[in-house]
Design a protein around this motif. Sequence first.
Motif, short mmCIF file in Angstrom:
data_model
loop_
_atom_site.label_atom_id
_atom_site.label_comp_id
_atom_site.label_asym_id
_atom_site.label_seq_id
_atom_site.Cartn_x
_atom_site.Cartn_y
_atom_site.Cartn_z
N ASN A 9 0.86 -1.18 0.00
CA ASN A 9 0.00 0.00 0.00
C ASN A 9 0.90 1.24 0.00
OD1 ASN A 9 -1.80 2.05 0.48
ND2 ASN A 9 -2.35 1.39 2.56
N LYS A 11 0.06 4.22 -0.11
CA LYS A 11 -0.60 5.37 0.56
C LYS A 11 -0.48 6.62 -0.32
CE LYS A 11 -0.14 3.03 4.91
NZ LYS A 11 -0.01 3.06 6.35
N HIS A 95 -9.41 1.05 5.21
CA HIS A 95 -8.10 1.20 5.84
C HIS A 95 -8.25 2.11 7.06
CE1 HIS A 95 -3.96 2.36 6.61
NE2 HIS A 95 -3.62 1.26 5.97
N GLU A 97 -6.63 4.50 8.15
CA GLU A 97 -6.45 5.95 7.92
C GLU A 97 -7.73 6.55 7.35
OE1 GLU A 97 -2.88 5.39 5.66
OE2 GLU A 97 -1.86 4.81 7.51
N GLU A 167 -4.88 -4.98 10.74
CA GLU A 167 -3.84 -3.98 10.94
C GLU A 167 -4.10 -3.24 12.26
OE1 GLU A 167 -2.08 -2.73 6.92
OE2 GLU A 167 -3.84 -1.50 7.27
N ALA A 171 0.28 -0.20 15.34
CA ALA A 171 1.47 -0.78 14.70
C ALA A 171 1.72 -0.18 13.31
CB ALA A 171 1.31 -2.29 14.57
N ILE A 172 0.81 0.70 12.87
CA ILE A 172 0.93 1.22 11.51
C ILE A 172 1.88 2.40 11.46
CG2 ILE A 172 -0.31 2.33 9.62
CD1 ILE A 172 -2.74 0.65 10.36
N GLY A 173 2.97 2.24 10.73
CA GLY A 173 3.91 3.33 10.53
C GLY A 173 4.64 3.76 11.80
N GLY A 210 -0.90 -6.46 8.74
CA GLY A 210 -0.24 -5.21 8.36
C GLY A 210 0.10 -4.39 9.59
N GLY A 211 1.24 -3.72 9.53
CA GLY A 211 1.69 -2.88 10.64
C GLY A 211 3.17 -3.07 10.87
N SER A 212 3.96 -2.17 10.22
CA SER A 212 5.42 -2.18 10.37
C SER A 212 6.06 -3.52 9.99
CB SER A 212 5.81 -1.78 11.81
OG SER A 212 5.38 -0.45 12.06
N VAL A 213 5.51 -4.16 8.95
CA VAL A 213 6.16 -5.37 8.43
C VAL A 213 7.38 -4.95 7.61
CG1 VAL A 213 5.93 -7.42 6.98
CG2 VAL A 213 3.97 -6.62 8.31
N LEU A 231 0.01 -6.88 4.39
CA LEU A 231 -0.30 -5.61 3.73
C LEU A 231 0.78 -4.63 4.21
CD1 LEU A 231 -2.08 -3.83 1.96
CD2 LEU A 231 -3.60 -3.48 3.90
N ILE A 232 1.62 -4.23 3.29
CA ILE A 232 2.85 -3.54 3.64
C ILE A 232 2.75 -2.07 3.26
CG2 ILE A 232 5.38 -3.71 3.48
CD1 ILE A 232 3.90 -6.43 4.09
N GLY A 233 3.04 -1.19 4.21
CA GLY A 233 3.03 0.24 3.92
C GLY A 233 4.42 0.72 3.56
N GLY A 234 5.08 1.37 4.51
CA GLY A 234 6.38 2.00 4.26
C GLY A 234 7.38 1.13 3.52
O1 LIG Z 1 -1.62 -0.58 4.64
C1 LIG Z 1 -0.56 -0.74 5.24
C2 LIG Z 1 -0.45 -0.52 6.66
O2 LIG Z 1 -1.11 0.64 7.05
C3 LIG Z 1 0.90 -0.73 7.25
O3 LIG Z 1 1.72 0.40 7.10
P1 LIG Z 1 3.24 0.29 7.61
O4 LIG Z 1 3.80 -0.97 7.01
O5 LIG Z 1 3.91 1.52 7.09
O6 LIG Z 1 3.21 0.22 9.09
#
Ligand SMILES: O=C[C@H](O)COP(=O)(O)O
Length: 251
Positions: A9, A11, A95, A97, A167, A171-173, A210-213, A231-234
């Motif tokens: 993702n 974002k 999501h 957010e 998620e 833990a997200i970001g 998902g969450g800081s993977v 589900l991977i963000g950053g």
């Molecule tokens: O959609 C992805 C999640 O919000 C995880 O984000 P993150 O991997 O940056 O913590």
Amino acid sequence: MRRPMVAGNWKMHGTRASVAELTNGLRHLALPSGVDVAVFPPCLYINQVVDALKGKSISVGAQNSAVESMQGALTGEIAPSQLVDAGCSLVLIGHSERRQIMGEQDKMLIRKFAAAQACGLIPVLCVGETLEQREAGKTLEVVGRQLGSIIEDLGVGAFAKAVIAYEPVWAIGTGLTASPQQAQDVHAAIRAQLAAENSEVARGVRLLYGGSVKAANAAELFGMPDIDGGLIGGASLNADEFGAICRAAGN
Ligand SMILES: O=C[C@H](O)COP(=O)(O)O
């Protein structure tokens, strides 16, 4: 046996130039054949990403879609049918957010989920609790309600063609990852909630964490019995890191 999935993702990140660089990196990755890989760019860049990844087995999805399936008078929104036309096969629904910052609530998310499925898109329903809710011991209640609202309205059968992403908001970001056991416990509860209605659907649905993977913690998370990928963000903004996470899901 569920096929693992790793989805990036992006974002609200990217420019035409950085998207070109990222997709070029993705094109050159050695991806495991047993894993479904997808990316969710900002809407503005979907066409660019679809073109750049032609011939690659990476699906493209959208981060959001409208409550109505078909195009019409809905300023600022993108219809699921338009996403299909652009080459998308998946869409994120709910999501955290969007729930938290844009105020999206279960009632609206039911409509978005149904509208997406009506067009053949695979919804990826995102659920998860805040830190406050976890500390109050309400994790399973919150996640159960978010999932339950879709089951109640659309029936458990809706999850025969959907994916769920757990998620935890905390833990997200943040660099804080749920421990594999914390994540597994919630995933098991999600599967049990589905199984109470239909065991076949429960067995088949993919549950992503998902969450800081990152590459460094992915294998341990994906090794848990009810975690079918991430589900991977950053970390999805770096092609090499994302590729390493995809490979961790293939082991
Ligand atoms: O959609 C992805 C999640 O919000 C995880 O984000 P993150 O991997 O940056 O913590």
